[in-house]
Motif scaffolding. Structure first.
Motif, PDB file in Angstrom:
ATOM      1  N   VAL A 297       0.360   6.880  -0.637  1.00 26.95           N
ATOM      2  CA  VAL A 297      -1.074   6.933  -0.353  1.00 26.95           C
ATOM      3  C   VAL A 297      -1.262   7.485   1.054  1.00 26.95           C
ATOM      4  O   VAL A 297      -0.615   7.020   1.999  1.00 26.95           O
ATOM      5  CB  VAL A 297      -1.716   5.537  -0.459  1.00 26.95           C
ATOM      6  CG1 VAL A 297      -3.208   5.604  -0.143  1.00 26.95           C
ATOM      7  CG2 VAL A 297      -1.493   4.940  -1.841  1.00 26.95           C
ATOM      8  N   VAL A 298      -2.142   8.470   1.184  1.00 25.58           N
ATOM      9  CA  VAL A 298      -2.406   9.098   2.478  1.00 25.58           C
ATOM     10  C   VAL A 298      -3.869   8.880   2.851  1.00 25.58           C
ATOM     11  O   VAL A 298      -4.772   9.093   2.030  1.00 25.58           O
ATOM     12  CB  VAL A 298      -2.087  10.604   2.445  1.00 25.58           C
ATOM     13  CG1 VAL A 298      -2.366  11.241   3.809  1.00 25.58           C
ATOM     14  CG2 VAL A 298      -0.626  10.839   2.055  1.00 25.58           C
ATOM     15  N   ASP A 299      -4.097   8.466   4.075  1.00 28.61           N
ATOM     16  CA  ASP A 299      -5.457   8.268   4.575  1.00 28.61           C
ATOM     17  C   ASP A 299      -6.004   9.611   5.038  1.00 28.61           C
ATOM     18  O   ASP A 299      -5.582  10.156   6.070  1.00 28.61           O
ATOM     19  CB  ASP A 299      -5.461   7.268   5.730  1.00 28.61           C
ATOM     20  CG  ASP A 299      -6.861   6.815   6.106  1.00 28.61           C
ATOM     21  OD1 ASP A 299      -7.832   7.449   5.649  1.00 28.61           O
ATOM     22  OD2 ASP A 299      -6.980   5.827   6.852  1.00 28.61           O
TER      23      ASP A 299
ATOM     24  N   THR B 214      -6.366   5.059  10.846  1.00 26.13           N
ATOM     25  CA  THR B 214      -5.056   5.428  10.291  1.00 26.13           C
ATOM     26  C   THR B 214      -5.093   6.820   9.654  1.00 26.13           C
ATOM     27  O   THR B 214      -4.294   7.124   8.774  1.00 26.13           O
ATOM     28  CB  THR B 214      -4.581   4.390   9.259  1.00 26.13           C
ATOM     29  OG1 THR B 214      -5.592   4.206   8.247  1.00 26.13           O
ATOM     30  CG2 THR B 214      -4.289   3.052   9.920  1.00 26.13           C
ATOM     31  N   TYR B 215      -6.017   7.664  10.111  1.00 26.33           N
ATOM     32  CA  TYR B 215      -6.140   9.016   9.564  1.00 26.33           C
ATOM     33  C   TYR B 215      -4.813   9.771   9.653  1.00 26.33           C
ATOM     34  O   TYR B 215      -4.165   9.788  10.704  1.00 26.33           O
ATOM     35  CB  TYR B 215      -7.217   9.789  10.324  1.00 26.33           C
ATOM     36  CG  TYR B 215      -7.380  11.235   9.896  1.00 26.33           C
ATOM     37  CD1 TYR B 215      -7.951  11.551   8.667  1.00 26.33           C
ATOM     38  CD2 TYR B 215      -6.960  12.270  10.720  1.00 26.33           C
ATOM     39  CE1 TYR B 215      -8.111  12.868   8.274  1.00 26.33           C
ATOM     40  CE2 TYR B 215      -7.121  13.596  10.343  1.00 26.33           C
ATOM     41  CZ  TYR B 215      -7.698  13.892   9.116  1.00 26.33           C
ATOM     42  OH  TYR B 215      -7.845  15.199   8.719  1.00 26.33           O
ATOM     43  N   GLY B 216      -4.398  10.359   8.534  1.00 28.40           N
ATOM     44  CA  GLY B 216      -3.158  11.132   8.493  1.00 28.40           C
ATOM     45  C   GLY B 216      -1.913  10.311   8.251  1.00 28.40           C
ATOM     46  O   GLY B 216      -0.828  10.872   8.068  1.00 28.40           O
TER      47      GLY B 216
ATOM     48  N   ALA C  81      -8.429   2.722  -2.773  1.00 31.05           N
ATOM     49  CA  ALA C  81      -9.883   2.789  -2.762  1.00 31.05           C
ATOM     50  C   ALA C  81     -10.373   4.227  -2.708  1.00 31.05           C
ATOM     51  O   ALA C  81      -9.613   5.175  -2.453  1.00 31.05           O
ATOM     52  CB  ALA C  81     -10.419   2.010  -1.555  1.00 31.05           C
ATOM     53  N   GLU C  82     -11.670   4.375  -2.924  1.00 30.36           N
ATOM     54  CA  GLU C  82     -12.310   5.677  -2.840  1.00 30.36           C
ATOM     55  C   GLU C  82     -12.058   6.289  -1.461  1.00 30.36           C
ATOM     56  O   GLU C  82     -12.086   5.613  -0.452  1.00 30.36           O
ATOM     57  CB  GLU C  82     -13.822   5.533  -3.065  1.00 30.36           C
ATOM     58  CG  GLU C  82     -14.215   5.091  -4.461  1.00 30.36           C
ATOM     59  CD  GLU C  82     -14.154   3.588  -4.684  1.00 30.36           C
ATOM     60  OE1 GLU C  82     -14.593   3.152  -5.756  1.00 30.36           O
ATOM     61  OE2 GLU C  82     -13.664   2.861  -3.794  1.00 30.36           O
ATOM     62  N   GLY C  83     -11.822   7.605  -1.451  1.00 31.15           N
ATOM     63  CA  GLY C  83     -11.611   8.316  -0.191  1.00 31.15           C
ATOM     64  C   GLY C  83     -10.159   8.490   0.211  1.00 31.15           C
ATOM     65  O   GLY C  83      -9.863   9.272   1.108  1.00 31.15           O
ATOM     66  N   LEU C  84      -9.255   7.765  -0.443  1.00 30.95           N
ATOM     67  CA  LEU C  84      -7.831   7.916  -0.157  1.00 30.95           C
ATOM     68  C   LEU C  84      -7.213   8.929  -1.126  1.00 30.95           C
ATOM     69  O   LEU C  84      -7.693   9.102  -2.248  1.00 30.95           O
ATOM     70  CB  LEU C  84      -7.107   6.577  -0.289  1.00 30.95           C
ATOM     71  CG  LEU C  84      -7.533   5.484   0.689  1.00 30.95           C
ATOM     72  CD1 LEU C  84      -6.861   4.162   0.332  1.00 30.95           C
ATOM     73  CD2 LEU C  84      -7.199   5.883   2.129  1.00 30.95           C
ATOM     74  N   ALA C  85      -6.158   9.587  -0.677  1.00 25.29           N
ATOM     75  CA  ALA C  85      -5.412  10.523  -1.535  1.00 25.29           C
ATOM     76  C   ALA C  85      -4.073   9.893  -1.888  1.00 25.29           C
ATOM     77  O   ALA C  85      -3.535   9.092  -1.115  1.00 25.29           O
ATOM     78  CB  ALA C  85      -5.198  11.854  -0.820  1.00 25.29           C
TER      79      ALA C  85
ATOM     80  N   GLU D 242      -2.755  -6.243   1.098  1.00 25.19           N
ATOM     81  CA  GLU D 242      -3.111  -4.937   1.645  1.00 25.19           C
ATOM     82  C   GLU D 242      -1.921  -4.344   2.383  1.00 25.19           C
ATOM     83  O   GLU D 242      -1.206  -5.044   3.106  1.00 25.19           O
ATOM     84  CB  GLU D 242      -4.314  -5.052   2.582  1.00 25.19           C
ATOM     85  CG  GLU D 242      -4.930  -3.703   2.924  1.00 25.19           C
ATOM     86  CD  GLU D 242      -6.321  -3.835   3.529  1.00 25.19           C
ATOM     87  OE1 GLU D 242      -7.140  -2.931   3.324  1.00 25.19           O
ATOM     88  OE2 GLU D 242      -6.586  -4.849   4.199  1.00 25.19           O
ATOM     89  N   LEU D 243      -1.718  -3.055   2.197  1.00 23.92           N
ATOM     90  CA  LEU D 243      -0.659  -2.345   2.894  1.00 23.92           C
ATOM     91  C   LEU D 243      -1.188  -1.884   4.248  1.00 23.92           C
ATOM     92  O   LEU D 243      -2.215  -2.350   4.707  1.00 23.92           O
ATOM     93  CB  LEU D 243      -0.163  -1.188   2.026  1.00 23.92           C
ATOM     94  CG  LEU D 243       0.407  -1.619   0.659  1.00 23.92           C
ATOM     95  CD1 LEU D 243       0.774  -0.402  -0.192  1.00 23.92           C
ATOM     96  CD2 LEU D 243       1.618  -2.533   0.834  1.00 23.92           C
ATOM     97  N   GLY D 244      -0.518  -0.965   4.896  1.00 20.88           N
ATOM     98  CA  GLY D 244      -0.889  -0.604   6.264  1.00 20.88           C
ATOM     99  C   GLY D 244      -2.085   0.302   6.406  1.00 20.88           C
ATOM    100  O   GLY D 244      -2.379   0.774   7.508  1.00 20.88           O
ATOM    101  N   ILE D 245      -2.789   0.576   5.312  1.00 24.04           N
ATOM    102  CA  ILE D 245      -3.993   1.405   5.329  1.00 24.04           C
ATOM    103  C   ILE D 245      -5.116   0.630   4.668  1.00 24.04           C
ATOM    104  O   ILE D 245      -4.936   0.068   3.578  1.00 24.04           O
ATOM    105  CB  ILE D 245      -3.746   2.745   4.590  1.00 24.04           C
ATOM    106  CG1 ILE D 245      -2.810   3.650   5.403  1.00 24.04           C
ATOM    107  CG2 ILE D 245      -5.058   3.473   4.316  1.00 24.04           C
ATOM    108  CD1 ILE D 245      -2.430   4.928   4.682  1.00 24.04           C
ATOM    109  N   ASP D 246      -6.266   0.581   5.316  1.00 23.51           N
ATOM    110  CA  ASP D 246      -7.439  -0.086   4.756  1.00 23.51           C
ATOM    111  C   ASP D 246      -7.762   0.516   3.389  1.00 23.51           C
ATOM    112  O   ASP D 246      -7.978   1.722   3.259  1.00 23.51           O
ATOM    113  CB  ASP D 246      -8.611   0.102   5.717  1.00 23.51           C
ATOM    114  CG  ASP D 246      -9.906  -0.438   5.165  1.00 23.51           C
ATOM    115  OD1 ASP D 246      -9.875  -1.405   4.385  1.00 23.51           O
ATOM    116  OD2 ASP D 246     -10.968   0.123   5.525  1.00 23.51           O
TER     117      ASP D 246
END
Length: 204
Positions: A84-86, A93-95, A113-117, A5-9
Motif C-alpha cells: 500500500v502506497v500513500d 506519510t506521503y510517498g 481506505a479511499e485515496g490509497l494506492a 492499523e499499519l504505518g499509514i493512516d
C-alpha cells in the motif's frame, strides 16, 4: 479477529482467528462489527473482484479518484506480497508504503481506505485474490502509478523479471502523477473518511 492499523493512516491488517480440526479449518474472513470498531465506519460492499495471477506477476499500483474506492483484500489460495502506497498529497506519510503478506497459510486480509494506492506480487505458482470493494469500478475514475518507480523503491521480489500489464508498465511515476494533477489531497480524503463515519455516510 484482530484488526490493527499499519504505518499509514487508513491501511489495516486483519488477522482472523483460525479454527482447525480434523475436517480442515474455519475462519471469519470479514466481520462488520469488528471492522467498524477498528476503522470507524462500516464497509459497504458494492463489488467483489477476483484475480488469479501466475508467479512473478505484479498488479498495480492502482487507485480510484475520490470519492474513491476502499478495498478489503484477501488471498484464499497461494500467497501474495501486497504493498500500500500513500499517494495523498499533504499526508504526513506521503510517498511511503507498508507491506503485508497475505496467503492461504496465514489467512490475513488487508483493508485500504479511499485515496490509497496498492499493488501486489504473486509469490506462488498461482495466487487467487479476492477484493471486497466499496464502489463499482469504472475506467473514468481509475488511474495507475508505476509500481517500478525507482523513487518509491518498493520491495517487490527481485528473483525474476516481473510480469506486468502494458498499462501498469506505462503508468506515470509518483512525481509525474503529481505534475499531472491526478493525485488526491489528504484533506479531501480526511473529509471523505469523516463523511463515512456519519450514520448515512457509508451509503453515499
Amino acid at each position: 479477529m484482530r484488526i490493527r492499523e499499519l504505518g499509514i493512516d487508513g491501511a489495516f491488517l486483519v488477522e482472523p482467528k483460525v479454527f482447525p480440526d480434523s475436517r480442515g479449518q474455519f475462519l471469519e474472513v470479514f466481520k462488520q462489527p469488528a471492522f467498524t470498531e477498528a476503522v470507524g465506519h462500516p464497509l459497504t460492499v458494492a463489488q467483489v473482484n477476483c484475480s488469479v495471477s501466475v508467479l512473478g506477476t505484479i498488479r498495480g499500483l492502482h487507485a480510484i479518484h475520490l470519492p474513491g474506492q476502499a478495498r478489503y483484500v484477501s488471498c484464499p489460495s497461494g500467497a501474495i506480497r501486497d504493498i500500500v502506497v500513500d499517494i495523498r498529497q499533504g499526508s504526513p506519510t506521503y510517498g511511503r508504503h507498508v507491506v503485508a503478506e497475505l496467503s492461504e497459510d496465514n489467512r490475513h486480509a488487508l483493508y485500504l481506505a479511499e485515496g490509497l494506492a496498492h499493488g501486489f506480487a504473486a509469490l506462488t505458482e498461482q495466487a487467487t485474490v479476492f477484493y471486497l470493494c466499496s464502489s463499482t469500478w469504472s475506467p473514468e475514475t481509475s488511474f495507475e502509478v508505476n509500481p517500478l518507480d525507482p523513487d518509491l523503491d518498493l520491495p517487490w521480489p527481485r528473483d525474476r523479471e516481473p510480469v506486468l500489464s502494458d498499462k501498469d508498465r506505462a503508468a506515470p511515476s509518483l512525481k509525474e502523477a503529481e505534475r499531472l494533477g491526478i493525485l488526491p489531497s489528504y484533506a479531501d480524503c480526511l473529509a471523505r473518511y469523516a463523511e463515512l463515519a456519519t450514520p448515512d455516510g457509508a451509503s453515499r
